[in-house]
Design an enzyme around this catalytic site. Structure first.
Site, PDB file in Angstrom:
ATOM      1  N   HIS A 137      69.350  25.527  18.401  1.00 63.61           N
ATOM      2  CA  HIS A 137      69.959  24.413  17.684  1.00 63.61           C
ATOM      3  C   HIS A 137      68.882  23.560  17.031  1.00 63.61           C
ATOM      4  CE1 HIS A 137      73.857  25.412  19.052  1.00 63.61           C
ATOM      5  NE2 HIS A 137      74.390  24.221  18.905  1.00 63.61           N
ATOM      6  N   TYR A 185      78.828  15.021  19.222  1.00 61.98           N
ATOM      7  CA  TYR A 185      79.073  13.911  20.149  1.00 61.98           C
ATOM      8  C   TYR A 185      79.951  12.903  19.414  1.00 61.98           C
ATOM      9  CZ  TYR A 185      75.207  15.645  23.044  1.00 61.98           C
ATOM     10  OH  TYR A 185      74.382  16.413  23.843  1.00 61.98           O
ATOM     11  N   PRO A 218      75.553  13.169  31.779  1.00 61.20           N
ATOM     12  CA  PRO A 218      75.231  14.347  30.968  1.00 61.20           C
ATOM     13  C   PRO A 218      75.165  14.079  29.470  1.00 61.20           C
ATOM     14  CG  PRO A 218      77.511  14.428  31.683  1.00 61.20           C
ATOM     15  CD  PRO A 218      76.897  13.247  32.376  1.00 61.20           C
ATOM     16  N   LYS A 271      69.998  15.726  29.781  1.00 59.68           N
ATOM     17  CA  LYS A 271      68.680  15.554  30.398  1.00 59.68           C
ATOM     18  C   LYS A 271      68.586  15.989  31.858  1.00 59.68           C
ATOM     19  CE  LYS A 271      66.731  14.226  26.795  1.00 59.68           C
ATOM     20  NZ  LYS A 271      65.863  15.216  26.169  1.00 59.68           N
ATOM     21  N   TYR A 279      65.830  13.541  22.218  1.00 61.67           N
ATOM     22  CA  TYR A 279      66.761  14.623  22.524  1.00 61.67           C
ATOM     23  C   TYR A 279      66.029  15.940  22.792  1.00 61.67           C
ATOM     24  CZ  TYR A 279      71.252  17.023  22.536  1.00 61.67           C
ATOM     25  OH  TYR A 279      72.371  17.740  22.911  1.00 61.67           O
TER      26      TYR A 279
END
Length: 392
Positions: free
Chosen positions: A72, A203, A295, A299, A387
């Protein structure tokens, strides 16, 4: 039995540490409370940072990421129908890999079996002894196994046994501080043999609450929605889940997504937790034994891997470079990264969820935060750096 490092916990953290130790010539025994099949039945997240991938390569763990992984280069953040794409490779030069934690664990078990490392399953009534002792006298771990009380004498103990394991409790209460943030909602998650709704993770913050569109591979999708802690899995039929999920993600994605029967469904509470310090004498905590993150920022497994990195480097220095003092700096180094991941996970959770007491003012702040992210390249870079993972 006698070993140099006794690892309590046969999940990914303990197995990875065991494999790294094996490659360095450090003897380690792994103890696991459950059966191997039970460990491999756990459904967990699967966004891997490059740091974890590098550790797997260093440990010489053959994985199936090349054929089953899902690289990704970015992710999408949405607020109702406003979307912001965060380009990881543009801002950091690296990406993340979507590859289920269960598959990581399966690869680790296969590697450990190939190397002949000792792993004892169905271990119960674990007791840690003499962890506080200094000097040449080592520690020990006693436990029940196959109906017999057994003891492992060791130099050091790695507690990789999760939040409810005995390792953290072996540190006297007056010697540790615990910090916790419990969130007033959970995540209802499903797994379905369907094509992912989108080629990248989404998200989503909607008026009905948070949703996450994720995947395991091209024909296996993982989806979540924010749900009250009072909800039960039985309250949610497949049809009810899909209807609610579609109402929370961007309309253009919802209109073309594929749905179908779910093959797994569960509800998990969200919390942040940190124990300080992460070491006590000859005992060292790693992963969920020392800290938990919601979540939202992906991480959990990655922070556990950073713990393993710091602990392994200290063990290397101790055994190979004859520098036992290196172990004394483990907790400080690990916690510095732990708190950074706690901050990022807290920010993601706060920004993307509707809390029970969220008022119109806070809704405007959330929208402004996403609009600021959309219009400010430096903020996009900051999020991308967090991220994909800070360097160890």
């Amino acid at each position: 039995m006698r070993t140099q490092v006794c690892i309590i916990g046969g999940g990914p953290s303990g197995l990875l540490l065991g494999q790294l130790c094996h490659q360095a010539g450090i003897d380690a025994i792994v103890l696991e409370r459950r059966t191997k099949d039970h460990v491999l039945s756990r459904i967990r997240a699967g966004v891997l940072e490059q740091g974890l991938i590098n550790l797997l390569e260093e440990a010489r763990v053959p994985t199936r990421m090349g054929t089953e992984g899902y690289p990704h280069d970015g992710t999408v953040i949405s607020f109702e129908d406003m979307e912001v794409r965060i380009d990881f490779t543009k801002h950091t030069g690296t990406a993340v890999m979507v590859y289920g934690q269960t598959e990581v664990t399966r690869d680790l078990y296969a590697a450990r079996e190939q190397t002949g490392g000792t792993t004892l399953f169905e271990v119960d009534e674990v007791e840690i002894r003499n962890a506080a002792l200094e000097g040449d006298e080592g520690a020990s771990v006693t436990f029940m196994h196959q109906g017999t009380r057994k003891t492992i004498e060791c130099d050091y103990i790695a507690g990789c046994d999760g939040f409810h394991g005995p390792s953290r409790q072996a540190i006297p209460a007056e010697k540790r501080k615990e910090f916790e943030r419990v969130y007033p909602f959970g995540w209802l998650g499903v797994l379905s043999e369907t094509k992912p709704a989108h080629h990248e993770l989404i998200y989503a913050n909607s008026e009905r609450g948070f949703a996450l569109s994720s995947m395991r591979n091209e024909n296996l999708s993982r989806y979540y929605i924010q749900a009250p802690l009072t909800d039960k899995v039985a309250d949610w039929s497949d049809d009810a889940f899909w209807e609610e999920f579609k109402r929370r993600i961007p309309r253009r994605v919802a209109e073309q997504m594929e749905t179908g029967p779910t093959i797994e469904k569960s509800i998990a509470p969200l919390r942040g937790f940190v124990c300080e310090p992460m070491q006590y004498g000859r005992l060292f905590l790693a992963g969920d034994a020392a800290h938990i993150v919601p979540p939202t920022g992906a991480k959990g497994l990655n922070t556990a891997a950073s713990d393993v990195h710091y602990l392994f480097r200290a063990l290397q220095a101790c055994y190979l470079d004859k520098d036992p003092k290196a172990l004394g700096g483990y907790s400080e180094k690990a916690l510095a990264r732990v708190w950074k991941t706690q901050r990022f996970s807290w920010w993601m959770t706060k920004t993307l969820h509707r809390f029970p007491d969220t008022d119109p003012y806070e809704l405007h702040i959330q929208r402004a935060e996403i609009e600021h992210l959309a219009s400010t390249e430096s903020m996009q870079k900051t999020m991308a750096i967090n991220y994909v993972g800070l360097p160890y």
